[in-house]
Design a protein around this motif. Structure first.
Motif, short mmCIF file in Angstrom:
data_model
loop_
_atom_site.label_atom_id
_atom_site.label_comp_id
_atom_site.label_asym_id
_atom_site.label_seq_id
_atom_site.Cartn_x
_atom_site.Cartn_y
_atom_site.Cartn_z
N MET A 36 -16.18 2.61 2.76
CA MET A 36 -17.01 1.98 1.86
C MET A 36 -18.49 2.40 1.85
SD MET A 36 -15.78 -1.90 2.03
CE MET A 36 -14.11 -2.45 1.78
N LEU A 80 -20.64 3.62 -3.43
CA LEU A 80 -19.75 3.71 -4.80
C LEU A 80 -20.11 5.08 -5.56
CD1 LEU A 80 -17.52 2.13 -6.39
CD2 LEU A 80 -19.64 1.87 -7.79
N MET A 87 0.58 -1.15 0.00
CA MET A 87 0.12 -0.16 0.07
C MET A 87 0.91 1.17 -0.09
SD MET A 87 -3.00 0.89 2.37
CE MET A 87 -4.06 -0.43 1.96
N CYS A 131 -8.47 3.07 -4.55
CA CYS A 131 -7.89 1.69 -4.43
C CYS A 131 -6.87 1.44 -5.22
CB CYS A 131 -9.36 0.71 -5.02
SG CYS A 131 -10.65 0.99 -3.87
N LYS A 132 -7.09 2.05 -6.48
CA LYS A 132 -5.85 1.75 -7.38
C LYS A 132 -4.51 2.50 -6.97
CE LYS A 132 -5.21 2.22 -12.69
NZ LYS A 132 -4.63 0.74 -12.79
N PRO A 150 -12.80 3.54 -6.84
CA PRO A 150 -11.83 2.83 -7.61
C PRO A 150 -10.52 3.48 -7.87
CG PRO A 150 -14.10 2.82 -8.65
CD PRO A 150 -13.89 3.61 -7.75
N GLU A 201 -2.89 0.45 -4.15
CA GLU A 201 -2.20 -0.69 -4.90
C GLU A 201 -0.75 -0.34 -5.39
OE1 GLU A 201 -4.00 -3.67 -3.94
OE2 GLU A 201 -3.63 -4.27 -6.02
N GLU A 202 -0.80 0.92 -5.99
CA GLU A 202 0.59 1.29 -6.59
C GLU A 202 1.50 2.16 -5.59
OE1 GLU A 202 -0.81 3.35 -9.97
OE2 GLU A 202 -1.78 1.65 -10.94
N LEU A 262 -16.50 4.19 -1.79
CA LEU A 262 -15.58 3.30 -2.57
C LEU A 262 -15.33 4.08 -3.69
CD1 LEU A 262 -17.64 0.03 -2.34
CD2 LEU A 262 -15.05 0.36 -1.97
#
Lengths: 253, 253
Positions: free
Chosen positions: B129, B132, B1, B207-208, B204, B211-212, B202
């Motif tokens: 959350m 969305l 993360m 979240c991305k 996206p 991840e990166e 939420l």
């Protein structure tokens, strides 16, 4: 989630008796043993181990087709205790649930290695929250103003769809939600040599059914999530040669 | 993360040294101490307690504005140990993160009561959350056939929007995802007398970014989630009279 709040565990001649949702579904939870449902259970490992042992040994489960133990994430006291207590009975194995992102898969790889280390077969991995799928007309629509405020224009959009764009009304809109560009659970399963069971999308109707203690299989409301769950159950039955009669019993409740 | 996979903790004259993401953000995790990142850490409570103690006492944290301890859900070994180890230092309090449904709030009520019982102030509750929200054009669109198959019609829908329904192109579509008809975290906070800090949808893009290993504040990509997080941080600073200089430092990384 099963609509059992406020129920008590009963004592029978054979031991503690589970709380029954239906004649074919009995449940035990520490929640049934607390005088106040909001009270924190501040227990260290040894006490948790003691309770897990009691739930398995002192409870009159009667004849069971399946015993499902829902455990917290991790590889600590609860997991070690469950494996120790159930090891001798020859348990079928573990079903591991993840979400699609790498940050979850990192933890799930550890869980799989835990299972391998302690000799528990991995029956398979389920990818939960695997995108959101919902009929277009069920969304709320907002327009962002120049000052960053959100104006709800859902009514206007629904009218627009009906009058000017009827072709769009029946569509299902899907969002990936969590980044799964790295291949998600499916790729991880291939790498680690364990079965991938399937994906369950975020389905607001399933969330609602869970809140209300309704099964998602008794009606057609959970049109996106329920079929996804059925595929996973079928695969589990097939892979492990569980009896199909049991499966039909399960859907009935 | 945080993009720190494969890094090692270093030993300095003053003790263990955290791994630095940036000059103003140091991190310690058991992940840095494992030879194989997939290896399960099969530890019972006492060993976990030992490590938590080491992380707090044997690490040269230097001067810190904030020390954030990310703990697992529950009210067990980790939480008791953290409170015991940090109790003497006068910690500011706990931030509790939940999702909107009752099944989560039931657990979070227990966490809040844990804090009250052990004398840790609840700085506030964050609802994660929380639905969305995503630009309409970022969705994938599918049509369900009579046999239940899904056909991807995203390209066709995007063309349709451009040519026939340009008014719809800039809309944001929102789904509640989890049922919050019972009032969600905000209502629970009122009932339990603790501050509600805000909702994080939420997103996206967040979240991305996670991840990166990218901060969601360095560019405009996380247009839905980052502003929601900023509101929460501002409220936290304000409620607790933390220094605003620290806040600006935090956004910079």
């Amino acid at each position: 989630m099963l609509g059992l709040e406020g129920q008590d565990i009963r004592q029978s001649n054979f031991g503690w008796s589970p709380v029954y949702v239906d004649s074919n579904l009995g449940v035990l939870s520490i929640g049934f043993m607390l005088p106040d449902p909001d009270e924190a259970v501040i227990w260290r490992g040894p006490r948790k181990k003691g309770l897990i042992k009691n739930f398995l040994k002192e409870v009159y489960w009667n004849e069971l087709d399946f015993l499902v133990v829902d455990s917290p994430p991790g590889t600590s006291d609860e997991h070690i205790s469950i494996v120790q207590c159930l090891g001798a009975t020859g348990m079928d194995g573990a079903i591991i649930v993840t979400t699609p992102q790498q940050v979850s898969l990192i933890d799930v790889r550890k869980e799989i290695n835990f299972c391998k280390k302690v000799g528990v077969k991995v029956l398979g991995v389920v990818e939960n929250m695997s995108g959101l799928s919902q009929p277009v007309m069920d969304f709320k629509f907002v327009r962002m103003t120049e000052t960053g405020e959100h104006i709800d224009v859902s009514e206007w959009v629904r009218e627009y769809f009906k009058e000017k764009a009827p072709e769009l009304q029946d569509l299902i809109a899907c969002s990936e939600v969590f980044d799964s560009s790295s291949g998600g659970a499916e790729k991880m399963c291939r790498e680690m040599g364990v079965p991938f069971l399937g994906k369950v999308p975020l389905d607001p109707q399933i969330c609602k059914a869970a809140e209300e203690g309704r099964s998602c299989f008794i009606d057609q409301k959970c049109g996106v999530g329920a079929p996804a769950l059925k595929i996973i159950i079928e695969k589990l039955i097939e892979n492990n040669e569980f009896s199909r009669v049991l499966l039909n019993n399960a859907y009935a409740s």
